[in-house]
Design a protein around this motif. Structure first.
Motif, short mmCIF file in Angstrom:
data_model
loop_
_atom_site.label_atom_id
_atom_site.label_comp_id
_atom_site.label_asym_id
_atom_site.label_seq_id
_atom_site.Cartn_x
_atom_site.Cartn_y
_atom_site.Cartn_z
N ARG A 1 32.80 39.89 46.10
CA ARG A 1 33.65 39.33 45.05
C ARG A 1 33.76 40.27 43.86
N ASP A 2 32.63 40.90 43.51
CA ASP A 2 32.64 41.86 42.42
C ASP A 2 33.58 43.02 42.74
N ALA A 3 33.52 43.50 43.96
CA ALA A 3 34.40 44.61 44.36
C ALA A 3 35.86 44.17 44.30
N ALA A 4 36.13 42.94 44.74
CA ALA A 4 37.51 42.44 44.69
C ALA A 4 37.99 42.32 43.25
N TRP A 5 37.13 41.80 42.36
CA TRP A 5 37.51 41.67 40.95
C TRP A 5 37.76 43.04 40.33
N ARG A 6 36.88 44.01 40.64
CA ARG A 6 37.07 45.35 40.10
C ARG A 6 38.37 45.97 40.60
N ALA A 7 38.65 45.75 41.87
CA ALA A 7 39.88 46.30 42.44
C ALA A 7 41.10 45.67 41.78
N LEU A 8 41.06 44.36 41.60
CA LEU A 8 42.17 43.67 40.95
C LEU A 8 42.33 44.14 39.51
N ALA A 9 41.21 44.32 38.82
CA ALA A 9 41.26 44.79 37.43
C ALA A 9 41.79 46.21 37.32
N GLY A 10 41.64 46.99 38.39
CA GLY A 10 42.11 48.37 38.38
C GLY A 10 43.59 48.53 38.63
N LEU A 11 44.24 47.45 39.01
CA LEU A 11 45.69 47.53 39.25
C LEU A 11 46.44 47.60 37.93
N PRO A 12 47.61 48.24 37.93
CA PRO A 12 48.46 48.18 36.73
C PRO A 12 48.81 46.73 36.41
N ALA A 13 49.06 46.45 35.16
CA ALA A 13 49.25 45.08 34.68
C ALA A 13 50.32 44.32 35.44
N ARG A 14 51.47 44.94 35.69
CA ARG A 14 52.54 44.21 36.37
C ARG A 14 52.19 43.92 37.82
N GLN A 15 51.52 44.84 38.49
CA GLN A 15 51.11 44.59 39.87
C GLN A 15 50.10 43.46 39.92
N ARG A 16 49.15 43.48 39.01
CA ARG A 16 48.16 42.41 38.97
C ARG A 16 48.83 41.08 38.66
N ALA A 17 49.77 41.08 37.73
CA ALA A 17 50.48 39.84 37.39
C ALA A 17 51.21 39.29 38.60
N VAL A 18 51.85 40.14 39.39
CA VAL A 18 52.56 39.68 40.58
C VAL A 18 51.58 39.02 41.55
N LEU A 19 50.44 39.63 41.80
CA LEU A 19 49.47 39.05 42.74
C LEU A 19 48.91 37.73 42.23
N VAL A 20 48.60 37.67 40.94
CA VAL A 20 48.07 36.43 40.36
C VAL A 20 49.12 35.32 40.42
N LEU A 21 50.35 35.64 40.04
CA LEU A 21 51.39 34.62 40.06
C LEU A 21 51.72 34.18 41.49
N ARG A 22 51.66 35.09 42.43
CA ARG A 22 51.98 34.76 43.82
C ARG A 22 50.87 33.96 44.49
N TYR A 23 49.63 34.40 44.33
CA TYR A 23 48.54 33.80 45.09
C TYR A 23 47.72 32.77 44.33
N TYR A 24 47.73 32.82 43.00
CA TYR A 24 47.01 31.81 42.25
C TYR A 24 47.97 30.70 41.78
N GLU A 25 49.05 31.11 41.16
CA GLU A 25 50.02 30.13 40.68
C GLU A 25 50.93 29.64 41.80
N ASP A 26 50.90 30.32 42.95
CA ASP A 26 51.68 29.94 44.13
C ASP A 26 53.18 29.90 43.84
N LEU A 27 53.63 30.89 43.07
CA LEU A 27 55.05 30.97 42.73
C LEU A 27 55.80 31.80 43.77
N PRO A 28 57.03 31.41 44.08
CA PRO A 28 57.84 32.26 44.97
C PRO A 28 58.31 33.51 44.20
N ASP A 29 58.75 34.50 44.96
CA ASP A 29 59.16 35.76 44.34
C ASP A 29 60.24 35.57 43.28
#
Length: 180
Positions: free
Chosen positions: A100-128
Motif C-alpha cells: 500500500r505504501d508503494a502504491a501511495w508513493r507511486a500515486l503521489a509521484g504522478l503529475p497532478a492532472r494524471q493523479r486527479a483523473v485516476l482519483v476521479l475515475r476510481y474513487y469518485e467513480d465518475l465517467p470520462d
C-alpha cells in the motif's frame, strides 16, 4: 452566514476531505485544500447554488486548487539525489502495508492532472465525460492522461505485484507452398 452553505459544509465535508486526501496523500494538506476550496465556494455561493450539481462545482474547485498547489510547489522544490533519503517503510509481517505504501508513493509521484483523473475515475467513480468537465478538458485528454498515468505506474518495479501477467505472443504458423 448562509444557512444553505452551512448545511452543505456539514453534509459534504467528509466526502471532500476523502477526495482531497486521495489527491494530496496527506491529511493536513487535505484539510487545508478543503478549507481553501470551501472559502472559494462561499465567495461564489450564489453561482454554486445555481449550478445543476453544486457538489460537482465544489469538487472541481478542490481538484483545480490541488493542481494549482502542485504547480506552485513544484516550481520551488529542489529534487534530492536518489538514495539520499532513507526508505521510510520496511517489510513487516503483514506485507500489505509495504504494498500500500508503494502504491501511495507511486500515486503521489504522478503529475497532478494524471493523479486527479485516476482519483476521479476510481474513487469518485465518475465517467470520462464528467471528469473532463471537472478538469476543464476534452474527453480524449482525460483518456490520454489516464493512459499516461497507467504507463508510468506499470513501469515502477515497486508495483510489479499489481501488474497483470505478461501477454504471450501467439504467432501464426509459417506458410509453405503446400498450404497455398
Amino acid at each position: 452566514m448562509d444557512e444553505d452553505f452551512v448545511a452543505y459544509v456539514e453534509a459534504r465535508t467528509p466526502a471532500l476531505l476523502r477526495l482531497a486526501y486521495l489527491l494530496t496523500g496527506d491529511g493536513h494538506l487535505a484539510e487545508d485544500l478543503v478549507q481553501e476550496a470551501l472559502t472559494k465556494a462561499y465567495q461564489r455561493w450564489d453561482r454554486v447554488q445555481a449550478a445543476d450539481n453544486p457538489h460537482a462545482y465544489v469538487r472541481r474547485i478542490v481538484v483545480t486548487q490541488h493542481i494549482g498547489w502542485r504547480r506552485r510547489r513544484a516550481a520551488g522544490e529542489l529534487p534530492l539525489a536518489p538514495g539520499s533519503v532513507p526508505e521510510t517503510s520496511t517489510g513487516d509481517a503483514s506485507g500489505g502495508v509495504v504494498e500500500r505504501d508503494a502504491a501511495w508513493r507511486a500515486l503521489a509521484g504522478l503529475p497532478a492532472r494524471q493523479r486527479a483523473v485516476l482519483v476521479l475515475r476510481y474513487y469518485e467513480d465518475l465517467p470520462d465525460a464528467e471528469i473532463a468537465v471537472v478538469l476543464g478538458v476534452a474527453v480524449g485528454t482525460v483518456r490520454s492522461l489516464a493512459s499516461r498515468a497507467f504507463a508510468q505506474l506499470r513501469g515502477l518495479p515497486a508495483l510489479s505485484s499489481y501488474a497483470p501477467p505478461p501477454l504471450v505472443a501467439v504467432t501464426a504458423p509459417a506458410t509453405t507452398e503446400e498450404h497455398r
